[in-house]
Write a protein that holds these residues in place. Structure first.
Motif, PDB file in Angstrom:
ATOM      1  N   ARG A  81       0.826  -1.209   0.000  1.00  0.00           N
ATOM      2  CA  ARG A  81       0.000   0.000   0.000  1.00  0.00           C
ATOM      3  C   ARG A  81       0.861   1.260   0.000  1.00  0.00           C
ATOM      4  O   ARG A  81       0.493   2.265  -0.609  1.00  0.00           O
ATOM      5  N   VAL A  82       2.027   1.217   0.637  1.00  0.00           N
ATOM      6  CA  VAL A  82       2.933   2.369   0.640  1.00  0.00           C
ATOM      7  C   VAL A  82       3.478   2.601  -0.772  1.00  0.00           C
ATOM      8  O   VAL A  82       3.571   3.740  -1.236  1.00  0.00           O
ATOM      9  N   TRP A  83       3.811   1.521  -1.489  1.00  0.00           N
ATOM     10  CA  TRP A  83       4.288   1.640  -2.867  1.00  0.00           C
ATOM     11  C   TRP A  83       3.200   2.220  -3.766  1.00  0.00           C
ATOM     12  O   TRP A  83       3.465   3.077  -4.611  1.00  0.00           O
ATOM     13  N   VAL A  84       1.972   1.740  -3.594  1.00  0.00           N
ATOM     14  CA  VAL A  84       0.871   2.220  -4.432  1.00  0.00           C
ATOM     15  C   VAL A  84       0.596   3.691  -4.141  1.00  0.00           C
ATOM     16  O   VAL A  84       0.387   4.488  -5.067  1.00  0.00           O
ATOM     17  N   LEU A  85       0.606   4.070  -2.860  1.00  0.00           N
ATOM     18  CA  LEU A  85       0.400   5.479  -2.525  1.00  0.00           C
ATOM     19  C   LEU A  85       1.545   6.343  -3.044  1.00  0.00           C
ATOM     20  O   LEU A  85       1.321   7.465  -3.506  1.00  0.00           O
ATOM     21  N   CYS A  86       2.758   5.835  -2.997  1.00  0.00           N
ATOM     22  CA  CYS A  86       3.910   6.569  -3.542  1.00  0.00           C
ATOM     23  C   CYS A  86       3.723   6.790  -5.042  1.00  0.00           C
ATOM     24  O   CYS A  86       3.963   7.887  -5.549  1.00  0.00           O
ATOM     25  N   LEU A  87       3.289   5.767  -5.742  1.00  0.00           N
ATOM     26  CA  LEU A  87       3.044   5.889  -7.184  1.00  0.00           C
ATOM     27  C   LEU A  87       1.943   6.915  -7.458  1.00  0.00           C
ATOM     28  O   LEU A  87       2.054   7.730  -8.378  1.00  0.00           O
ATOM     29  N   TYR A  88       0.900   6.905  -6.648  1.00  0.00           N
ATOM     30  CA  TYR A  88      -0.186   7.874  -6.805  1.00  0.00           C
ATOM     31  C   TYR A  88       0.329   9.295  -6.586  1.00  0.00           C
ATOM     32  O   TYR A  88       0.029  10.209  -7.360  1.00  0.00           O
ATOM     33  N   LEU A  89       1.121   9.488  -5.530  1.00  0.00           N
ATOM     34  CA  LEU A  89       1.649  10.820  -5.238  1.00  0.00           C
ATOM     35  C   LEU A  89       2.632  11.279  -6.312  1.00  0.00           C
ATOM     36  O   LEU A  89       2.724  12.475  -6.607  1.00  0.00           O
ATOM     37  N   MET A  90       3.365  10.330  -6.909  1.00  0.00           N
ATOM     38  CA  MET A  90       4.227  10.680  -8.043  1.00  0.00           C
ATOM     39  C   MET A  90       3.383  11.192  -9.203  1.00  0.00           C
ATOM     40  O   MET A  90       3.780  12.120  -9.913  1.00  0.00           O
TER      41      MET A  90
END
Length: 182
Positions: A81-90
């Motif tokens: 979930r942290v990776w997915v949120l990081c991708l979203y914020l990118m």
């Protein structure tokens, strides 16, 4: 090309939904072995640390893999979930510092994550195919010494490297041979 399906961000906070999204995007026609490409795959339990991370076993090559094997998301200590949120914020064009602040991570961790996500996105992008007429406008080429083409030609000769090494050694000698005034 069809438009990609939009993903609701609030649904990605849950680990189970994150792994379901990865499965859906990675294997739209069903799970396939990353080793041999076979579709003869059976479920083989779940990960000990992440219970929603499904393990699989290939009947053809007897290989074992899970939802993240062979992806840029595999082998990291951060939850999916942290990776997915990081991708979203990118995607929102936030800086690494802002992403680190939003996710409560260190700047170096976010730097590594964003680099790997970008590499994964570039690797998945199709190669650009150029067609048609190409137009070039005002190209500036640096040729060397302004108004002295002979000096440029002389440096490019076979003794150019040797002369450069001599100049470098002389400059190094000048830097290190001064007496200390301390």
């Amino acid at each position: 090309m069809a438009a990609p399906d939009l993903v609701n961000l609030s649904s990605l906070i849950d680990d189970a939904k994150c792994f379901a999204l990865v499965r859906q995007q990675r294997w739209p026609e069903g799970v396939r072995c990353p080793g041999c490409g076979s579709s003869a795959v059976v479920r083989h339990g779940c990960d000990d640390t992440q219970p929603h991370r499904q393990r699989y076993r290939c009947k053809t090559c007897a290989g074992r893999f899970d939802d993240l094997t062979g992806t840029v998301l595999a082998g990291h200590h951060q939850p999916l979930r942290v990776w997915v949120l990081c991708l979203y914020l990118m995607g929102l064009n936030l800086s690494n510092r802002q992403i680190a602040q939003e996710l409560g991570l260190g700047g170096s961790d976010v730097q590594v994550m964003t680099e790997q996500l970008r590499r994964g996105l570039v690797a998945r992008a199709p190669a650009a195919k150029l067609e048609g007429e190409v137009e070039i406008d005002e190209v500036y080429v640096v040729a060397g010494h302004k108004g002295q083409p002979a000096a440029v030609a002389k440096r490019g000769g076979p003794d150019g490297v040797a002369a450069w090494r001599e100049r470098r050694a002389a400059a190094r000698w000048r830097r290190t041979s001064h007496r200390s005034w301390a």
